[in-house]
Design a protein around this motif. Structure first.
Motif, PDB file in Angstrom:
ATOM      1  N   VAL A 208       0.862  -1.180   0.000  1.00 40.01           N
ATOM      2  CA  VAL A 208       0.000   0.000   0.000  1.00 40.01           C
ATOM      3  C   VAL A 208       0.901   1.233   0.000  1.00 40.01           C
ATOM      4  N   PRO A 209       0.356   2.412  -0.295  1.00 44.34           N
ATOM      5  CA  PRO A 209       1.205   3.602  -0.425  1.00 44.34           C
ATOM      6  C   PRO A 209       1.914   4.001   0.862  1.00 44.34           C
ATOM      7  N   SER A 210       3.069   4.616   0.681  1.00 45.33           N
ATOM      8  CA  SER A 210       3.794   5.277   1.766  1.00 45.33           C
ATOM      9  C   SER A 210       4.335   6.577   1.194  1.00 45.33           C
ATOM     10  N   HIS A 211       3.880   7.690   1.726  1.00 45.87           N
ATOM     11  CA  HIS A 211       4.229   8.982   1.131  1.00 45.87           C
ATOM     12  C   HIS A 211       4.215  10.061   2.202  1.00 45.87           C
ATOM     13  N   GLN A 212       5.055  11.059   2.014  1.00 52.69           N
ATOM     14  CA  GLN A 212       5.154  12.136   3.003  1.00 52.69           C
ATOM     15  C   GLN A 212       3.873  12.952   3.125  1.00 52.69           C
ATOM     16  N   ASN A 213       3.023  12.926   2.110  1.00 52.16           N
ATOM     17  CA  ASN A 213       1.779  13.690   2.171  1.00 52.16           C
ATOM     18  C   ASN A 213       0.629  12.904   2.792  1.00 52.16           C
ATOM     19  N   LEU A 214       0.882  11.649   3.144  1.00 58.98           N
ATOM     20  CA  LEU A 214      -0.117  10.884   3.884  1.00 58.98           C
ATOM     21  C   LEU A 214      -0.095  11.286   5.353  1.00 58.98           C
ATOM     22  N   THR A 215      -1.238  11.136   5.997  1.00 57.69           N
ATOM     23  CA  THR A 215      -1.335  11.395   7.430  1.00 57.69           C
ATOM     24  C   THR A 215      -1.597  10.079   8.159  1.00 57.69           C
ATOM     25  N   GLU A 216      -1.492  10.115   9.472  1.00 49.55           N
ATOM     26  CA  GLU A 216      -1.821   8.920  10.247  1.00 49.55           C
ATOM     27  C   GLU A 216      -3.282   8.534  10.046  1.00 49.55           C
ATOM     28  N   ALA A 217      -4.140   9.522   9.844  1.00 48.47           N
ATOM     29  CA  ALA A 217      -5.555   9.233   9.579  1.00 48.47           C
ATOM     30  C   ALA A 217      -5.717   8.469   8.267  1.00 48.47           C
ATOM     31  N   ASP A 218      -4.901   8.806   7.266  1.00 47.70           N
ATOM     32  CA  ASP A 218      -4.943   8.074   5.997  1.00 47.70           C
ATOM     33  C   ASP A 218      -4.552   6.612   6.212  1.00 47.70           C
ATOM     34  N   VAL A 219      -3.488   6.407   6.968  1.00 46.75           N
ATOM     35  CA  VAL A 219      -3.026   5.040   7.226  1.00 46.75           C
ATOM     36  C   VAL A 219      -4.065   4.273   8.042  1.00 46.75           C
ATOM     37  N   ASP A 220      -4.698   4.949   8.985  1.00 49.71           N
ATOM     38  CA  ASP A 220      -5.769   4.309   9.757  1.00 49.71           C
ATOM     39  C   ASP A 220      -6.907   3.870   8.833  1.00 49.71           C
ATOM     40  N   TYR A 221      -7.156   4.655   7.808  1.00 48.90           N
ATOM     41  CA  TYR A 221      -8.174   4.295   6.812  1.00 48.90           C
ATOM     42  C   TYR A 221      -7.761   3.023   6.078  1.00 48.90           C
ATOM     43  N   PHE A 222      -6.493   2.941   5.647  1.00 49.76           N
ATOM     44  CA  PHE A 222      -5.995   1.707   5.024  1.00 49.76           C
ATOM     45  C   PHE A 222      -6.241   0.524   5.962  1.00 49.76           C
ATOM     46  N   PHE A 223      -5.862   0.731   7.221  1.00 49.04           N
ATOM     47  CA  PHE A 223      -5.975  -0.314   8.241  1.00 49.04           C
ATOM     48  C   PHE A 223      -7.422  -0.788   8.374  1.00 49.04           C
ATOM     49  N   GLN A 224      -8.341   0.156   8.441  1.00 52.25           N
ATOM     50  CA  GLN A 224      -9.750  -0.187   8.638  1.00 52.25           C
ATOM     51  C   GLN A 224     -10.316  -0.977   7.461  1.00 52.25           C
ATOM     52  N   ILE A 225      -9.936  -0.591   6.247  1.00 48.70           N
ATOM     53  CA  ILE A 225     -10.423  -1.307   5.065  1.00 48.70           C
ATOM     54  C   ILE A 225      -9.888  -2.740   5.063  1.00 48.70           C
ATOM     55  N   ILE A 226      -8.606  -2.902   5.374  1.00 48.58           N
ATOM     56  CA  ILE A 226      -8.004  -4.238   5.387  1.00 48.58           C
ATOM     57  C   ILE A 226      -8.574  -5.070   6.529  1.00 48.58           C
ATOM     58  N   GLN A 227      -8.733  -4.466   7.690  1.00 50.89           N
ATOM     59  CA  GLN A 227      -9.311  -5.178   8.832  1.00 50.89           C
ATOM     60  C   GLN A 227     -10.733  -5.645   8.517  1.00 50.89           C
ATOM     61  N   SER A 228     -11.515  -4.783   7.896  1.00 51.06           N
ATOM     62  CA  SER A 228     -12.883  -5.142   7.526  1.00 51.06           C
ATOM     63  C   SER A 228     -12.891  -6.278   6.509  1.00 51.06           C
ATOM     64  N   PHE A 229     -11.958  -6.236   5.562  1.00 52.03           N
ATOM     65  CA  PHE A 229     -11.862  -7.292   4.549  1.00 52.03           C
ATOM     66  C   PHE A 229     -11.563  -8.635   5.209  1.00 52.03           C
ATOM     67  N   ILE A 230     -10.661  -8.629   6.176  1.00 53.46           N
ATOM     68  CA  ILE A 230     -10.313  -9.869   6.888  1.00 53.46           C
ATOM     69  C   ILE A 230     -11.520 -10.410   7.646  1.00 53.46           C
ATOM     70  N   GLN A 231     -12.217  -9.526   8.328  1.00 50.10           N
ATOM     71  CA  GLN A 231     -13.369  -9.953   9.131  1.00 50.10           C
ATOM     72  C   GLN A 231     -14.485 -10.523   8.261  1.00 50.10           C
ATOM     73  N   LYS A 232     -14.701  -9.926   7.091  1.00 43.67           N
ATOM     74  CA  LYS A 232     -15.742 -10.418   6.191  1.00 43.67           C
ATOM     75  C   LYS A 232     -15.402 -11.796   5.627  1.00 43.67           C
ATOM     76  N   ALA A 233     -14.101 -12.093   5.545  1.00 42.80           N
ATOM     77  CA  ALA A 233     -13.668 -13.369   4.970  1.00 42.80           C
ATOM     78  C   ALA A 233     -13.725 -14.518   5.972  1.00 42.80           C
ATOM     79  N   LEU A 234     -13.923 -14.195   7.249  1.00 37.02           N
ATOM     80  CA  LEU A 234     -13.951 -15.242   8.282  1.00 37.02           C
ATOM     81  C   LEU A 234     -15.208 -16.110   8.171  1.00 37.02           C
TER      82      LEU A 234
END
Length: 234
Positions: A208-234
């Motif tokens: 996934v992206p890593s860039h100086q213009n990203l914020t921690e909130a952006d990364v938290d968004y990545f995290f939430q989408i991936i976490q949700s994807f994992i949970q739906k696959a269970l």
């Protein structure tokens, strides 16, 4: 024959690289007697570790530094081992295009640009604005990378490449460890939510992206989408 060498030695090579080579000649992944040129891809900001070994072969070398604009090795020679080196502006700066080809042989050339005057002026304006703050920008990029890796560890993942002080990563390369069974489906889900991500084909990994213009909130968004994807696959 162009032989492509990469940091990971994973078989996967982006089509944007191989299609350009195929316009001229064939390519492969193993040095053979037919090899005429080495293309060394320093992947995702991580330097190929045995450049001196390749130089000793006496073959022409092209260093692909498109994702390693600001990474270095302890010798400080990345980008100068090869006869040529290439760089991509858009991997680090807020521009949609533009790259750099450097001839390290010190041979006369015409310095022909492939971009029009207006685009060149726009690129120059952005670079002149960004480069004076380069140290700050690189620090921000490293910090957002470290924050992201720590967040993804909470889901059981780990970083694919070992980091050091001289590395400026261009993406968060994540070792999946079998957690997500369908990585192409994850890629589709991330793109559906506006996240430019992909699978590191040939390995159980994705990025996934890593860039100086990203914020921690952006990364938290990545995290939430991936976490949700994992949970739906269970």
């Amino acid at each position: 024959m162009v032989t492509i060498i990469t940091t990971s030695q994973n078989f996967y090579i982006s089509g944007c690289v191989t299609k350009e080579i195929e316009k001229i000649c064939q390519w492969n992944r193993v040095i053979v007697p037919q090899t005429k040129v080495l293309l060394v891809n320093h992947e995702f900001g991580h330097i190929y570790p045995d450049m001196d070994v390749l130089v000793a072969l006496g073959l022409p070398i092209i260093e692909d530094c498109c994702t390693t604009f600001f990474s270095q090795n302890t010798a400080g020679r990345v980008g100068t081992y090869g006869d040529f080196s290439t760089y991509s502006f858009s991997k680090f700066f807020p521009v949609p295009m533009g790259g750099l080809l450097i001839d390290n042989r010190n041979t006369p050339c015409s310095h022909v640009s492939a971009i029009d005057a207006e685009t060149k002026a726009n690129l120059t304006e952005v670079l002149n604005r960004e480069i004076p703050d380069l140290a700050k920008l690189l620090t921000k990029r490293k910090k957002i990378f470290e924050y992201g890796i720590e967040r993804f560890r909470q889901l059981g993942f780990e970083e694919r490449f070992k980091q050091d002080k001289l590395t400026v990563p261009v993406a968060m390369m994540i070792r999946n460890k079998g957690i997500i069974r369908d990585l192409p489906a994850l890629k589709t889900e991330l793109w559906r939510h506006g996240i430019e991500a992909s699978v590191f084909y040939g390995e159980d990994a994705f990025f996934v992206p890593s860039h100086q213009n990203l914020t921690e909130a952006d990364v938290d968004y990545f995290f939430q989408i991936i976490q949700s994807f994992i949970q739906k696959a269970l």
